[in-house]
Design a protein around this motif. Structure first.
Motif, PDB file in Angstrom:
ATOM      1  N   THR A   1      43.146  81.728  42.289  1.00 22.48           N
ATOM      2  CA  THR A   1      43.945  81.149  43.368  1.00 22.48           C
ATOM      3  C   THR A   1      43.068  80.772  44.556  1.00 22.48           C
ATOM      4  O   THR A   1      42.243  81.574  44.999  1.00 22.48           O
ATOM      5  CB  THR A   1      45.008  82.159  43.851  1.00 22.48           C
ATOM      6  OG1 THR A   1      45.741  82.657  42.738  1.00 22.48           O
ATOM      7  CG2 THR A   1      45.963  81.496  44.839  1.00 22.48           C
ATOM      8  N   HIS A   2      43.255  79.571  45.064  1.00 27.79           N
ATOM      9  CA  HIS A   2      42.572  79.163  46.287  1.00 27.79           C
ATOM     10  C   HIS A   2      43.314  79.748  47.490  1.00 27.79           C
ATOM     11  O   HIS A   2      44.505  79.512  47.663  1.00 27.79           O
ATOM     12  CB  HIS A   2      42.527  77.642  46.403  1.00 27.79           C
ATOM     13  CG  HIS A   2      41.651  77.008  45.375  1.00 27.79           C
ATOM     14  ND1 HIS A   2      41.788  75.703  44.969  1.00 27.79           N
ATOM     15  CD2 HIS A   2      40.614  77.507  44.655  1.00 27.79           C
ATOM     16  CE1 HIS A   2      40.879  75.415  44.051  1.00 27.79           C
ATOM     17  NE2 HIS A   2      40.168  76.495  43.844  1.00 27.79           N
ATOM     18  N   THR A   3      42.605  80.488  48.312  1.00 26.66           N
ATOM     19  CA  THR A   3      43.231  81.127  49.467  1.00 26.66           C
ATOM     20  C   THR A   3      42.732  80.559  50.790  1.00 26.66           C
ATOM     21  O   THR A   3      43.163  80.991  51.853  1.00 26.66           O
ATOM     22  CB  THR A   3      42.978  82.644  49.438  1.00 26.66           C
ATOM     23  OG1 THR A   3      41.563  82.875  49.417  1.00 26.66           O
ATOM     24  CG2 THR A   3      43.628  83.275  48.219  1.00 26.66           C
ATOM     25  N   SER A   4      41.849  79.593  50.727  1.00 28.23           N
ATOM     26  CA  SER A   4      41.364  78.921  51.926  1.00 28.23           C
ATOM     27  C   SER A   4      42.180  77.655  52.162  1.00 28.23           C
ATOM     28  O   SER A   4      42.350  76.844  51.252  1.00 28.23           O
ATOM     29  CB  SER A   4      39.883  78.563  51.780  1.00 28.23           C
ATOM     30  OG  SER A   4      39.514  77.548  52.689  1.00 28.23           O
ATOM     31  N   ARG A   5      42.680  77.480  53.366  1.00 36.59           N
ATOM     32  CA  ARG A   5      43.442  76.276  53.707  1.00 36.59           C
ATOM     33  C   ARG A   5      42.612  75.022  53.450  1.00 36.59           C
ATOM     34  O   ARG A   5      43.130  74.024  52.945  1.00 36.59           O
ATOM     35  CB  ARG A   5      43.889  76.340  55.170  1.00 36.59           C
ATOM     36  CG  ARG A   5      44.690  75.122  55.636  1.00 36.59           C
ATOM     37  CD  ARG A   5      44.971  75.213  57.128  1.00 36.59           C
ATOM     38  NE  ARG A   5      45.512  73.964  57.643  1.00 36.59           N
ATOM     39  CZ  ARG A   5      46.794  73.703  57.777  1.00 36.59           C
ATOM     40  NH1 ARG A   5      47.691  74.602  57.436  1.00 36.59           N
ATOM     41  NH2 ARG A   5      47.189  72.544  58.265  1.00 36.59           N
ATOM     42  N   ASP A   6      41.334  75.070  53.784  1.00 34.77           N
ATOM     43  CA  ASP A   6      40.468  73.912  53.570  1.00 34.77           C
ATOM     44  C   ASP A   6      40.367  73.559  52.086  1.00 34.77           C
ATOM     45  O   ASP A   6      40.352  72.379  51.719  1.00 34.77           O
ATOM     46  CB  ASP A   6      39.074  74.171  54.137  1.00 34.77           C
ATOM     47  CG  ASP A   6      39.056  74.144  55.663  1.00 34.77           C
ATOM     48  OD1 ASP A   6      40.012  73.618  56.248  1.00 34.77           O
ATOM     49  OD2 ASP A   6      38.089  74.663  56.252  1.00 34.77           O
ATOM     50  N   GLU A   7      40.289  74.573  51.239  1.00 33.71           N
ATOM     51  CA  GLU A   7      40.239  74.321  49.793  1.00 33.71           C
ATOM     52  C   GLU A   7      41.532  73.662  49.313  1.00 33.71           C
ATOM     53  O   GLU A   7      41.505  72.738  48.499  1.00 33.71           O
ATOM     54  CB  GLU A   7      40.024  75.628  49.033  1.00 33.71           C
ATOM     55  CG  GLU A   7      38.635  76.214  49.150  1.00 33.71           C
ATOM     56  CD  GLU A   7      38.506  77.504  48.364  1.00 33.71           C
ATOM     57  OE1 GLU A   7      37.460  77.689  47.721  1.00 33.71           O
ATOM     58  OE2 GLU A   7      39.452  78.320  48.403  1.00 33.71           O
ATOM     59  N   VAL A   8      42.652  74.154  49.815  1.00 34.44           N
ATOM     60  CA  VAL A   8      43.947  73.603  49.401  1.00 34.44           C
ATOM     61  C   VAL A   8      44.090  72.170  49.902  1.00 34.44           C
ATOM     62  O   VAL A   8      44.549  71.284  49.162  1.00 34.44           O
ATOM     63  CB  VAL A   8      45.100  74.489  49.917  1.00 34.44           C
ATOM     64  CG1 VAL A   8      46.442  73.855  49.583  1.00 34.44           C
ATOM     65  CG2 VAL A   8      45.010  75.890  49.308  1.00 34.44           C
ATOM     66  N   LEU A   9      43.678  71.905  51.130  1.00 34.35           N
ATOM     67  CA  LEU A   9      43.757  70.543  51.655  1.00 34.35           C
ATOM     68  C   LEU A   9      42.851  69.601  50.871  1.00 34.35           C
ATOM     69  O   LEU A   9      43.186  68.423  50.671  1.00 34.35           O
ATOM     70  CB  LEU A   9      43.383  70.532  53.140  1.00 34.35           C
ATOM     71  CG  LEU A   9      44.371  71.233  54.086  1.00 34.35           C
ATOM     72  CD1 LEU A   9      43.858  71.176  55.519  1.00 34.35           C
ATOM     73  CD2 LEU A   9      45.761  70.626  53.987  1.00 34.35           C
ATOM     74  N   ALA A  10      41.713  70.105  50.405  1.00 31.32           N
ATOM     75  CA  ALA A  10      40.835  69.287  49.561  1.00 31.32           C
ATOM     76  C   ALA A  10      41.519  68.961  48.239  1.00 31.32           C
ATOM     77  O   ALA A  10      41.376  67.849  47.701  1.00 31.32           O
ATOM     78  CB  ALA A  10      39.521  70.016  49.317  1.00 31.32           C
ATOM     79  N   GLU A  11      42.283  69.920  47.711  1.00 34.33           N
ATOM     80  CA  GLU A  11      43.062  69.655  46.492  1.00 34.33           C
ATOM     81  C   GLU A  11      44.107  68.576  46.748  1.00 34.33           C
ATOM     82  O   GLU A  11      44.341  67.699  45.904  1.00 34.33           O
ATOM     83  CB  GLU A  11      43.749  70.933  46.015  1.00 34.33           C
ATOM     84  CG  GLU A  11      42.870  71.874  45.242  1.00 34.33           C
ATOM     85  CD  GLU A  11      43.724  72.871  44.468  1.00 34.33           C
ATOM     86  OE1 GLU A  11      44.089  72.560  43.313  1.00 34.33           O
ATOM     87  OE2 GLU A  11      44.037  73.935  45.038  1.00 34.33           O
ATOM     88  N   PHE A  12      44.758  68.637  47.900  1.00 33.78           N
ATOM     89  CA  PHE A  12      45.771  67.633  48.233  1.00 33.78           C
ATOM     90  C   PHE A  12      45.145  66.239  48.278  1.00 33.78           C
ATOM     91  O   PHE A  12      45.755  65.259  47.836  1.00 33.78           O
ATOM     92  CB  PHE A  12      46.419  67.960  49.572  1.00 33.78           C
ATOM     93  CG  PHE A  12      47.306  69.169  49.570  1.00 33.78           C
ATOM     94  CD1 PHE A  12      47.602  69.840  48.390  1.00 33.78           C
ATOM     95  CD2 PHE A  12      47.855  69.648  50.749  1.00 33.78           C
ATOM     96  CE1 PHE A  12      48.421  70.963  48.375  1.00 33.78           C
ATOM     97  CE2 PHE A  12      48.687  70.754  50.754  1.00 33.78           C
ATOM     98  CZ  PHE A  12      48.964  71.416  49.571  1.00 33.78           C
ATOM     99  N   GLU A  13      43.956  66.145  48.819  1.00 29.96           N
ATOM    100  CA  GLU A  13      43.269  64.858  48.863  1.00 29.96           C
ATOM    101  C   GLU A  13      43.015  64.345  47.445  1.00 29.96           C
ATOM    102  O   GLU A  13      43.182  63.148  47.160  1.00 29.96           O
ATOM    103  CB  GLU A  13      41.948  65.004  49.619  1.00 29.96           C
ATOM    104  CG  GLU A  13      41.090  63.742  49.631  1.00 29.96           C
ATOM    105  CD  GLU A  13      41.760  62.570  50.321  1.00 29.96           C
ATOM    106  OE1 GLU A  13      41.473  61.411  49.938  1.00 29.96           O
ATOM    107  OE2 GLU A  13      42.582  62.791  51.230  1.00 29.96           O
TER     108      GLU A  13
END
Length: 256
Positions: A170-182
């Protein structure tokens, strides 16, 4: 036609109502005449409504104003969930029968991303996508497929740190999740790779609706060992066709 109210909120509603009643849109002159407002006042109010996304205008010299994307979105989110679920169930039943895996549809809700329909064949994976359940915004493929298209204020509400670590993947960093959204915006699909359950994988595609945006997503989930036997395109091509079918269906819905 102007109503008896005279407060600022009432004047905004007068404008929205008359524009909504006109299928072809209205010019500023039309709006001023129909509301009985002075043209400078109408211009100021209309400009605010456009800035908020409640109204939209074309690029001609004599601008024509119509209902904007934000207003359409608000109206669509007011649709009875059962109506959307009935259409979604038809689509996931066909998709699950085709793949032999669990298919599901989720919808953006005021408190998160909510599962509204699911079809699980005998061998299908039944966990995590029960209708009525909310899916983790940072981990579920279908949640990513929706949230990737939302504005920053909505993301602030749904991605409140600390993000829960559900599995070692699981990605728990907001930056990692936002990169996934991109990446979702670039590819047109999202993946959950063992982020909720170490044995489970899922693909999801956004369901864009005209004048509304992305408030639905469609997904396929199953054991990693089965889903990885096929390339991503095997799953995604039929899913994107199903997303288009669902989009056409739900675009006919109106709030009561």
């Amino acid at each position: 036609m102007a109503t008896n109210g005279s407060g600022p909120i009432e004047r905004y509603f007068q404008i929205v109502e008359i524009v909504a009643a006109s299928h072809d849109g209205l010019t500023l002159t039309d709006i001023a005449q129909l509301t009985g407002l002075p043209k400078p006042t109408a211009h100021r109010l209309v400009r605010t409504l456009v800035d908020l996304g409640i109204l939209a205008s074309d690029d001609t010299w004599y601008k024509t104003f119509r209902i904007g994307a934000r207003m359409w979105r608000m109206l669509h989110l007011g649709v009875d969930r059962d109506k959307a679920s009935a259409f979604a169930q038809l689509v996931v039943d066909d998709l699950a029968a085709r793949f032999g895996e669990t298919a599901y549809v989720v919808r953006l809700d005021r408190t998160g991303v909510l599962s509204i329909a699911r079809s699980a064949p005998d061998q299908g994976h039944r966990l995590h996508v029960l209708p009525g359940d909310h899916l983790p915004a940072h981990a579920a493929a279908s949640a990513k497929a929706i949230l990737a298209y939302q504005d920053s204020s909505m993301l602030d509400a749904y991605l409140t740190e600390p993000l829960e670590r559900l599995t070692p993947f699981t990605h728990t960093s907001r930056d990692e999740v936002l990169a996934e959204f991109e990446k979702v915006r670039q590819t047109g699909y999202a993946i959950c790779d063992r982020e909720i359950d170490e044995n489970i994988m899922a693909y999801a595609c956004p369901v864009p609706v005209d004048n509304v945006g992305v408030v639905y997503a469609i997904g396929i989930t199953g054991p990693v060992t089965r889903l990885r036997k096929q390339p991503a395109e095997f799953w995604l091509e039929p899913m994107k066709a199903a997303a288009q079918r669902l989009s056409t269906m739900v675009s006919t819905l109106r709030a009561d």
